[in-house]
Design an enzyme around this catalytic site. Sequence first.
Site: not given
Length: 484
Positions: A261, A295
């Site tokens: 991720e 993110c």
Amino acid sequence: MMGSINQSSNPLGPVIPLLLDGKEINTEVTYDVVSPTTGQTIYKSSSASVEDAKRAVESAQNAFESWSQTKPSDRRDIILRVADILLRDKEILRTIARQETGEVDSMFDFEHNLAVQACKAVAGLISAVRGSVPTVSDEGRSAMILREPFGVVLSIAPWNAPFILGIRSCLGPLAMGNTVIFKGSELSPGVYFKIASIFREAGLPNGCLNTILHRQQDAAEVTSALIALPAVRKINFTGSALVGGIIASQAAKLLKPTLMELGGKAPTIVCEDANLQEAALGATLGSFLNSGQVCMCTERVIVHAAVADQFKEIFKQTIDQIFGTPDGLTLVNALPVTKNKKLLSDAISKGAKVVHGDPNHTAAINTAMRPVVLEGIKEGMDMYYTESFGPTVSLFTVENDEEAIQIANDTEYGLAASVYTEDLRRAFRIAKRIQSGAVHINAMSVHDESSLPHGGFKSSGYGRFNGIEGLEEWVQTKTVTWKD
């Protein structure tokens, strides 16, 4: 010369230990943990060596045999107790997060709630991961498909949103019967030690969750050693695409699967029929939550020309109302401030214009900066390509949905996106064409829900956390056949 925070206000003591085989271990080598909000040393952290890493894996391998055989209900009960302790210790956890990462109360409340909900969701889903008994073609033969844990999992978690990202990195593997080497960021060692301590208090057996913390200069050596150890069977990593690529490459050479991720450059598309107040609020929160250090943060706000001027004014007002502090937003250290100012300087030197904020503002501390919005960002500018991971945002004006989609997809990343429109069919058409792991309609790009799979496309990674899909990442399939 840096000072030290009064230890009487520190809930963890003068040195953060490693947690190995259920024991708190202080290493000979330590490093200073410095608060980004004060510049003072909070405490020291133990720094693991390669030998410590090997001992952690040996402990986890020994614990795996019994942990993998526990009943799903036993694992469920431990995870539910983790949720209870997280709630009980909320204010202690808040203090640690604030001291180590500069996390403000609103962001802590957001991620703490996500962490609690993740524990409850995973606990409820454990028994949903099942094998099967298919019908086979051979007469007189039967078969079973089993779902079994991998073994020792290396979970590497970052400093931003450390509670939800840290807990998420080990929750799924543990729930499915794996044991975990829990490697946290050197910037937030107290958070990761506390998470491991909570699992221990909840009844997780010794060796099932061992922490590895270390100095930044030891990262490559210790991480490479962990990946190479035969007992480590799968790795998950949350962090930058650059580091993720290195870890995935090392693992691939050893034929070890990974879950990645990574970074993002999330777009928020504002159509001409959008509720502009709602869109401006979503773009503001999506861009500057946790100082832009998420993110999934919005990095490109893409607005239809028919409402661009009106939206721009509302956007600026909303930024001032929510994030208009004179001192600016605190980042984890001075490096991202320097990075973001270089991105701004490069873009402005090549023709970009300031929509909001002062790129030249100098905050009272070198870890802070005010939000800045630029327009006129185009190819050839570093800001067009690079994930800022800070409080800088690009504003684009487009004539139609096709142009908006083109800009949204013109990036190596694809983690999250959002679309604002009152036409749901239009929203679905746009969402289907955005190359991203998640698209949120009439909501900000930062969204993480424990029942929904989370992960990216392209350089934002592969594999999924959360939901049943997230749990299935942590079991492997075995086929067994026999003659009747």
